[in-house]
Design a protein around this motif. Structure first.
Motif, short mmCIF file in Angstrom:
data_model
loop_
_atom_site.label_atom_id
_atom_site.label_comp_id
_atom_site.label_asym_id
_atom_site.label_seq_id
_atom_site.Cartn_x
_atom_site.Cartn_y
_atom_site.Cartn_z
N GLY A 137 0.83 -1.20 0.00
CA GLY A 137 0.00 0.00 0.00
C GLY A 137 0.86 1.24 0.00
N ALA A 138 0.21 2.37 0.19
CA ALA A 138 0.91 3.65 0.18
C ALA A 138 0.35 4.54 1.28
CB ALA A 138 0.76 4.35 -1.17
N ILE A 139 1.25 5.14 2.04
CA ILE A 139 0.89 6.05 3.12
C ILE A 139 1.54 7.40 2.84
CG2 ILE A 139 1.10 6.54 5.59
CD1 ILE A 139 1.27 3.47 6.04
N VAL A 140 0.76 8.46 2.99
CA VAL A 140 1.30 9.82 2.93
C VAL A 140 0.91 10.53 4.21
CG1 VAL A 140 1.17 12.08 1.83
CG2 VAL A 140 1.36 10.04 0.43
N ASN A 141 1.90 11.06 4.91
CA ASN A 141 1.68 11.86 6.10
C ASN A 141 1.86 13.33 5.74
OD1 ASN A 141 1.40 9.51 7.70
ND2 ASN A 141 3.62 9.37 7.94
N LEU A 171 9.21 4.28 9.15
CA LEU A 171 8.21 3.38 8.57
C LEU A 171 8.61 2.94 7.17
CD1 LEU A 171 4.98 5.26 9.69
CD2 LEU A 171 5.73 3.02 10.52
N SER A 172 9.14 3.86 6.39
CA SER A 172 9.53 3.51 5.02
C SER A 172 10.63 2.47 5.01
CB SER A 172 9.97 4.76 4.25
OG SER A 172 11.21 5.25 4.71
N GLU A 173 11.54 2.54 5.98
CA GLU A 173 12.63 1.57 6.05
C GLU A 173 12.12 0.19 6.47
OE1 GLU A 173 16.18 1.71 5.52
OE2 GLU A 173 15.31 3.29 4.27
N GLU A 174 11.22 0.16 7.44
CA GLU A 174 10.77 -1.14 7.94
C GLU A 174 9.80 -1.83 6.99
OE1 GLU A 174 8.60 -3.24 11.84
OE2 GLU A 174 9.13 -1.10 11.90
N PHE A 175 8.88 -1.07 6.40
CA PHE A 175 7.81 -1.71 5.64
C PHE A 175 7.95 -1.59 4.13
CE2 PHE A 175 6.06 -0.88 9.87
CZ PHE A 175 5.64 -2.17 10.20
N GLY A 176 8.93 -0.81 3.66
CA GLY A 176 9.17 -0.75 2.22
C GLY A 176 9.44 -2.11 1.60
N PRO A 177 10.27 -2.96 2.23
CA PRO A 177 10.51 -4.28 1.65
C PRO A 177 9.27 -5.17 1.60
CG PRO A 177 12.27 -3.70 3.18
CD PRO A 177 11.18 -2.67 3.35
N GLN A 178 8.22 -4.79 2.35
CA GLN A 178 6.97 -5.55 2.35
C GLN A 178 5.90 -4.91 1.46
OE1 GLN A 178 5.93 -7.04 6.47
NE2 GLN A 178 7.66 -5.72 7.01
N GLY A 179 6.32 -3.92 0.69
CA GLY A 179 5.42 -3.35 -0.30
C GLY A 179 4.64 -2.14 0.14
N ILE A 180 4.96 -1.57 1.31
CA ILE A 180 4.25 -0.38 1.78
C ILE A 180 5.19 0.82 1.67
CG2 ILE A 180 3.13 0.76 3.73
CD1 ILE A 180 2.29 -1.98 4.75
N PRO A 248 0.56 4.02 -8.04
CA PRO A 248 1.61 3.10 -8.47
C PRO A 248 2.62 3.74 -9.41
CG PRO A 248 -0.54 2.02 -8.55
CD PRO A 248 -0.79 3.48 -8.28
N ARG A 249 2.25 4.88 -10.02
CA ARG A 249 3.20 5.58 -10.88
C ARG A 249 4.40 6.11 -10.09
NH1 ARG A 249 0.50 6.66 -15.91
NH2 ARG A 249 2.55 7.37 -16.64
N SER A 250 4.27 6.16 -8.76
CA SER A 250 5.37 6.59 -7.89
C SER A 250 5.96 5.39 -7.13
CB SER A 250 4.88 7.64 -6.89
OG SER A 250 4.46 8.81 -7.55
N GLY A 251 5.99 4.25 -7.79
CA GLY A 251 6.37 3.01 -7.13
C GLY A 251 7.77 2.97 -6.56
N SER A 252 8.66 3.84 -7.00
CA SER A 252 10.02 3.87 -6.46
C SER A 252 10.26 5.07 -5.54
CB SER A 252 11.05 3.88 -7.60
OG SER A 252 11.07 2.63 -8.27
N THR A 253 9.21 5.73 -5.15
CA THR A 253 9.33 6.87 -4.26
C THR A 253 8.86 6.48 -2.87
OG1 THR A 253 8.92 8.40 -6.08
CG2 THR A 253 8.72 9.28 -3.86
N THR A 254 9.79 6.39 -1.93
CA THR A 254 9.45 6.09 -0.54
C THR A 254 10.48 6.72 0.37
OG1 THR A 254 8.75 4.34 0.99
CG2 THR A 254 10.70 3.88 -0.37
N GLY A 255 10.03 7.11 1.54
CA GLY A 255 10.91 7.79 2.48
C GLY A 255 11.21 9.22 2.10
N ALA A 256 10.47 9.76 1.14
CA ALA A 256 10.73 11.12 0.65
C ALA A 256 9.91 12.14 1.44
CB ALA A 256 10.39 11.23 -0.82
#
Length: 268
Positions: A137-141, A171-180, A248-256
């Motif tokens: 999934g995707a979370i935005v704070n 959160l991005s570090e812990e759950f990114g490998p699990q698809g979040i 999903p178009r931002s599938g490689s953007t996490t922890g930003a």
């Protein structure tokens, strides 16, 4: 551009006005189904009523409320793909800005952290198991440019938002490998009820500056905050960035941390 959000299930907090309403409207237009959480509905949210929208009236100062909202999304739509933690700012009944570190009491600090940080912690805690069952999934704070721009104004709010930045990275570090994927959006001053309503920030600053509300929003605040664009941010401008980040178009953007702040934050 197709954001590939059709059929996705989203929870948006603080959804009845401002940025939250703009996010809700945008996600619905992209084909997502949305559970909109706010203390009460409003005319803008009522206009969006339909099969793809469920409003859950909650006070996010209640520790049980975030979990109830996520549970409602699973109950109504079968799961959860997107969480937008937008609710924040002054807790219920509080007027900002405060102009000194000495202004807020211990209780003020507790309320500020409950609303701006702990409610997010609880929402994410409830959402992650539901997202993992969907494969990710995707979370935005939604944070604030003030989290990175220390100032002797709204110190309790700024500190809570700084904590939100750290939380998002962890959160991005812990759950990114699990698809979040977890990202932060940091608006500058946005033309929302925080500024525009009677007794809001514009009125408080107007009283200090010896002017009126409209002049504060049109010129005094942009000049005071050194906004490069010379104007407050429009809520839709923030919503558009959030919609792209949860796509999903931002599938490689996490922890930003993405600034939508009219040039407020100047540091490299």
């Amino acid at each position: 551009m197709d954001l590939q959000l059709s059929g996705k299930v989203a929870v948006v907090t603080g959804a009845s006005k401002g940025i939250g309403l703009a996010v809700t409207r945008t996600l619905l237009a992209e084909g997502a189904r949305v559970v909109a959480a706010s203390r009460k509905s409003g005319a803008g949210l009522d206009e969006l009523a339909g099969d793809g929208l469920v409003h859950v009236p909650v006070d996010l100062m209640d520790p049980e409320a975030p979990g109830r909202v996520v549970a409602r999304a699973v109950e109504e739509f079968g799961g959860l793909d997107i969480l937008v933690n937008n609710a924040g700012g002054p807790p219920p009944g509080v007027r900002l800005p405060r102009f000194s570190f000495l202004a807020p009491t211990d209780e003020d600090w507790r309320e500020m952290f409950e609303f701006n940080l702990f409610s997010v912690v609880r929402a994410v805690r409830a959402a992650i198991p539901a997202m993992l069952r969907r494969g990710g999934g995707a979370i935005v704070n939604v944070s604030s440019g003030s989290a990175r721009q220390p100032a002797p104004m709204n110190v309790d709010y700024n500190a809570a938002k700084a904590g939100l930045h750290n939380l998002g990275k962890a959160l991005s570090e812990e759950f990114g490998p699990q698809g979040i994927r977890v990202n932060t959006v940091s608006p500058g001053p946005v033309r929302t009820a925080w500024w525009t309503e009677e007794g809001g920030a514009a009125d408080i600053i107007a009283a200090q500056a010896g002017t009126d509300r409209d002049t504060v929003m049109d010129s005094v605040a942009p000049e005071m905050m050194k906004l490069t664009t010379g104007r407050l941010v429009d809520p839709q401008e923030v919503a558009d960035v959030i919609a792209l980040l949860v796509s999903p178009r931002s599938g490689s953007t996490t922890g930003a941390d993405v600034a939508v702040d009219a040039g407020f934050f100047k540091a490299v």
